[in-house]
Write an enzyme that holds these catalytic residues in place. Sequence first.
Site: not given
Length: 1158
Positions: A484, A845, A849
């Site tokens: 990410d 994080d 996700d």
Amino acid sequence: MHRRGSVVEPLSGLQSPCPRDPLLCPVSHMDVQGYKWVRWRVWLCHLAALLSFGLLLLVFHWRPRLGILARCCTCPLALAEVLLLKTEYGESSVVEVLTEEMEDGSLEILEDLEVPEWRDTVHLYKKEKTLLRYYLFEGLRYIWLNKKGAFCCVSVLNEDWTSRDLYGFQAGLSLQEQIFRRRIYGPNVIDVPVKPYLNLLFEEVLNPFYVFQLFSVILWLSDDYYFYAMCILLISIFSITISLYETRKQSIILHNMAMSLTTVTIRRSSGAEERVNSVDLVPGDCILIPQDGLVLPCDAALLSGECLVNESMLTGESVPVLKTPLPDGEGKYNSETERRHTLFCGTQLIQAKGGGPEGAGAVAVVTSTGFFTAKGNLVSSIMYPQPVNFRFYQDAIKFLLILGVIAIIGTIYNIVTLYRANVPLPKLVIRCLDVVTIVVPPALPAAITTATIYSQQRLKKMGVFCISPPRINVSGKVTVFCFDKTGTLTEDGLDVWGVIEGGPDGFSELVAEPKLLDPGPMLSGLACCHTVTILRGHPIGDPLELKMVEATGWTQEEPEGNGKELDKEFGGHKVLAVMRPPTKQYQDQSSSSEPVAIVQRFPFSSALQRMSVVTVSVGGGSAFAFIKGSPEMVASLCQVETVPAQFSSKLRVFSSEGLRVLALAYKPLEINTDLKNIKREEVERGMQFLGFLIMKNQVKPESAGVIDTLRLAKLRNIMVTGDNILTAVSVAKSCGMVGADEKVIFVTATPHTANSLPTIKFTPGEETSSSPLISTQISNGHQHDHIYHFALNGKSFAALCDYFPNYLPKVLMRATVFARMSPDQKTQLVTELQKLNYRVGMCGDGANDCGALRAADVGVSLSEAEASVASPFTSRTENISCVPLLIREGRCSLVTSFSLFKYMAMYSLIQFCSVNILYTLQTTLGDLQFLFIDIFLVTFLAVVMGRGGPNDKLHTKRPPASLLALPVLGGLFIHTCLIVLAQLSALYITSSKEWFIPLNATVFGAENLPNMENTSVFSLSAFQYIILAVVVTKGYPHKKPMFYNIIFFGLVIILLGVVTWLVLYPGPLVGPTLKLYNITDMNYKMLLVGVAALNFLACFVIEVLIDLGMLNCLRFLRGRRPSKKKYKLLDTLVSDSPSWPPLGQTLYPTEHTVIHLS
């Protein structure tokens, strides 16, 4: 009625979905077969179990399917008493069909229920009573639905609820309705059973490992190996005790985490409020949330008020999330798509306001209970983890079967040998069975796990926590890692870089500080368009929005008590929050800088890429809607004439510099509009463009170094972000994913529309030459060797998947940047990469996700939590430096597991050779000799062998994962030959001496101990156990050299000294105790030590040559075979295609030659 059914594909052809996310829960598809008990078969099995002394019951315990086939006959599911379930992973389970008597009047209640699907669906099996038929599997309840002809998840009854239906439940359920629903849905509890020690003991003892141990102990006792048998028995008891303690401890921890019993207030249909235990909650209950919040015991849709929620337990995201009321409408409700309006079980509701009486608290309707909740899904994924599809574990089982075949061969050999020696039949049987206990080491599975345990402990010391230890070995085989962007590669917080206003006349100059903006819609939009809330006097919310509000200088005020004073100030509108300009500005400037009240919020959605608010001015004289989100999305919702002509060029300039750009827009609303119930669709259309908010998002200092480390190790890196594609490309260049001399090609795919066919186009970036040489300068498939990288956004990825499936694998092979990706698309990307046989890692994080983290082979969540169920690994380090650490530990663990497996196999083969040689001579190893070898040599060495740590550098070559590969099997075969040769040499040297005295051939086994043959074979084999431990312990390139493992290295030196002492001078006490023959010829003893040294040298050289590829020459005999990995085949095909990628061409689904993989 068919005899075969499915819980997800019922006979009616309608799908009955299980609400559990297939990524979060292991069972989403099952094959179900119905059976009925056959009385005479049951009694026959009882008799057979009695005659076999319980052996048949043991087989049924290990293989439940055999028990069902033996005692039952097949029948239609509607009449089944017991079910045989087969999961999508091929695992079989047996469950009993339960029945529950329903109260009189159930039919009438069913007819009165709001959802049409409930009518005539529950199977009312009427003889004299009304019965509900259901079964429980992994916490979920499946009920028989006659209309669908299948057992379905009970949640199928409320899967079609719409937002309008949920608002209909706001009036509450009657007591009779709640009782009936409780019978259908079951209690609202996530029950993790904590079994009594006696039950755990029974289950543990019936484990095949301990059954085999018990069989071995009985065998040894019958052969007079009392001391050895008792030692192994004591060790097994100790092992069982530790296992029971740890199992029950983990069960208690999980039970305490899962169990959440509280008292909640619900609203009855009569209008009365009632306090009930959370266990009694059912879908459709209307719950009243107090102002101070609570830990929610169920999933619920928020209907009134706002809630500040801490979801770190589920997502690992530490920033509290503001939840707003669910929009009313006819659309089907889904908790995932409506996350911003859904309160999830197990989350901490910090604050609730604006929904209850007097403006305090909030109102929500229960949508899921028990294991059907989000928390239940995650607890279930811990209790019933998805099987790890890893070749190492699969080959381990196959290798045990190979050892079993060797045991059978050895047994046949010994039957012939012992029969010729006229050994009595009972003794012959015992000896042959003893060979089986030698060849198939029962400690093998336990030994392999020690490497994983050591790696897990080292990771924990480095701040990386693991809830799925088998994934550690899997991480050693990762080939591609997805990252990410925001908060992972870049800093979580952003700084305001500036604001630029825009309109029909173009863009104005950049204003570095938003507080310096002239009063107007842009300044008001920056101050109001957010979901920041106040908690105990401090603003809480998304870091970006906190920075944005701080930059305006405005302050936020929220209603206190019933909030009527603020409501009155703003024309009687229900106020959620008030934004007030700085005092001086308020005094000196016009009414446009007066305080603004937020009366409606539509929170940010990753899928929608925007958020919006509705505001009113003081006195309620005017109302405005503001929207903030991705520039492309906001521009698409604005009136065309209000968007500057330079929109795209300006956006490209800022994004290409790595700046994060958000766009704002607004529109005035009619003051007589029902602002409280206005629809989001009505608010977010016909907007007037305001300008850009530009944020600077710095790349974390560690990111570039980590990416460079991974690229040097030939590991692909991919960025998956929700940000703008140009911003993502800029960050990819900043952190080194895209090299300075490497080109970026944008992939643009469009879907099918009423006016156009699907298209795909490959466009070079601005710095990329359109020369056809770009498409030919492709090397061997490693990302750092490429001359180009593909970049595409979520819309193109979706069109690529839907309309260009043949191009998708080729694009995935070279794609490095994926922008504007929704959470579902991130998950889909991971899945598509796995279809190419990549081992995929994912590092993120946030909550966006979670799906990708769970879908990946190795998911790493950057979170402050010690362990988050959002992913298998959780790192407290707030940067991606944990990724190479995890990969190094994974490789170290995998190599060590290989070493341990080979060592345990060699230990068995050494002892197998020794025993067979001695059996041929009509003798055997002594009781204490077995004990010395198994405990003091092998066990000690195996336990400390795995302590070696990983190498400090990542090597370009990944460790192997197949135990059945030629180097492994070939190495074991050659080592076994050398072992046999060395033992026979020792025996030959002994027998050739003039002082040699043959053993007493009139007796067999331990009765003729001590003798010279036994002493020579035992002495040399003792060296071999130590020799092979050193030989198979690998260091370079994935582990530190052996001498770094100080305990193992020291133990090897000590044991070599002990064995050398036993050979050279055992002494008057130790020698007779171990039944060693007292040979006084020191030259002979030194010769034995020399043979052992020569054996070590030969094994060591052979192992080194095998590592260097000595056995690869055998592969040339069969010819070179293509790789089984799809991505390797595809890489070769793409590299050999000079026309790929077709730059500047617009391609259609039926056009252009595509590459297919067979």
